[in-house]
Design a protein around this motif. Structure first.
Motif, short mmCIF file in Angstrom:
data_model
loop_
_atom_site.label_atom_id
_atom_site.label_comp_id
_atom_site.label_asym_id
_atom_site.label_seq_id
_atom_site.Cartn_x
_atom_site.Cartn_y
_atom_site.Cartn_z
N VAL A 30 0.84 -1.20 0.00
CA VAL A 30 0.00 0.00 0.00
C VAL A 30 0.88 1.25 0.00
O VAL A 30 0.67 2.17 -0.80
N VAL A 31 1.86 1.28 0.89
CA VAL A 31 2.77 2.42 0.95
C VAL A 31 3.49 2.60 -0.38
O VAL A 31 3.57 3.71 -0.93
N GLU A 32 3.99 1.51 -0.93
CA GLU A 32 4.69 1.59 -2.21
C GLU A 32 3.76 2.09 -3.31
O GLU A 32 4.15 2.92 -4.15
N GLY A 33 2.51 1.60 -3.31
CA GLY A 33 1.55 2.02 -4.31
C GLY A 33 1.18 3.48 -4.19
O GLY A 33 1.07 4.20 -5.20
N ILE A 34 0.97 3.95 -2.96
CA ILE A 34 0.61 5.35 -2.73
C ILE A 34 1.67 6.28 -3.33
O ILE A 34 1.36 7.25 -4.03
N PHE A 35 2.93 5.99 -3.05
CA PHE A 35 4.00 6.87 -3.54
C PHE A 35 4.29 6.67 -5.02
O PHE A 35 4.61 7.62 -5.75
N GLU A 36 4.18 5.43 -5.50
CA GLU A 36 4.44 5.18 -6.92
C GLU A 36 3.37 5.79 -7.81
O GLU A 36 3.68 6.32 -8.89
N HIS A 37 2.11 5.71 -7.39
CA HIS A 37 1.00 6.13 -8.23
C HIS A 37 0.72 7.63 -8.16
O HIS A 37 -0.18 8.13 -8.85
N ASN A 38 1.45 8.34 -7.32
CA ASN A 38 1.20 9.77 -7.15
C ASN A 38 2.47 10.60 -7.35
O ASN A 38 2.72 11.57 -6.63
N ARG A 39 3.28 10.20 -8.34
CA ARG A 39 4.48 10.97 -8.69
C ARG A 39 4.21 11.78 -9.96
O ARG A 39 3.67 11.22 -10.92
#
Length: 251
Positions: free
Chosen positions: A169-178
């Motif tokens: 989830v953490v990885e997805g949050i930061f990956e998908h919002n760059r």
């Protein structure tokens, strides 16, 4: 408090006033307990959803727009709210909710140290910090030792939120919002909405800085909370409640 996998609720569903509370990354709906109890005591029906990827809710798309779209059911049949509060990640999600708000009533929006602008370096730093939190979940006692202003209940709920989230989830949050840039959402504040940004003390780990908040937008103002860290809802409930229009008995 009534809790399900999707949300927590406080107060009576028949109350004349409603509040929506949107939590931050690795938190949960239950983390709003302190604020929610005060609002319920003031006659609000309070709803706090669990964001996608939190409190064991699964997801694969963690774009800010998707996190907001997931909350659209809370606005069905023109459901409206007198107060909406978002913390950290939840602040950016709350800004993304503005198009969903019906224009049937005035809405007070309060953003608690919202994560609206992050440099690539800062985003990497926060991602690593959250991943470390998940890999090494601290106990309530750990949180109380590190944060003397927190209550035991808040510390327990903080630990619980982390335990119900995983690294994907953490990885997805930061990956998908760059790139992480959402201050542009302030430009589209509806006429019936007033927004207050409460920015934490930069010396105590603030995520939001006043330069992130436009100073030329109507119905938007920001305040710097000196002496208060990122966890405003755990450290200074009065600062939050002072921004909420409350009905007072006439003398």
């Amino acid at each position: 408090m009534c809790t399900s996998i999707s949300a927590s609720q406080w107060g009576s569903p028949t109350a004349s006033r409603r509040a929506l509370l949107v939590h931050g990354l690795t938190m949960s709906s239950q983390s709003w307990e302190g604020v929610a109890k005060l609002l319920a005591a003031e006659g609000f029906f309070v709803v706090a959803p669990n964001l996608l990827g939190h409190a064991w809710r699964r997801g694969t798309d963690y774009r800010m727009s998707t996190l907001a779209e997931d909350l659209r059911p809370y606005f069905v049949m023109d459901a409206s709210y007198d107060v909406i509060i978002g913390h950290s990640l939840g602040g950016a999600v709350t800004l993304s909710l503005l198009p969903f708000l019906p224009n049937t009533k005035e809405t007070t929006v309060i953003l608690l140290d919202p994560a609206i602008e992050l440099t690539e370096e800062s985003a990497d730093m926060y991602e690593n910090r959250f991943l470390n939190e998940i890999a090494n979940v601290r106990t309530a006692d750990d949180h109380m030792t590190e944060n003397p202003a927190w209550s035991r209940s808040d510390s327990v709920l903080r630990a619980l939120g982390v335990s119900m989230c995983d690294r994907t989830v953490v990885e997805g949050i930061f990956e998908h919002n760059r790139p992480w840039s959402f201050s542009g959402l302030f430009k589209n504040i509806p006429l019936h909405v007033k927004i207050t940004v409460l920015a934490s003390d930069p010396k105590l780990g603030a995520v939001c800085h006043l330069e992130h908040v436009p100073c030329d937008v109507a119905r938007l103002h920001a305040k710097l909370c000196i002496g208060i860290s990122h966890w405003i809802q755990y450290e200074s409930l009065d600062v939050i409640m002072n921004e909420i229009p409350l009905r007072r008995a006439k003398l």
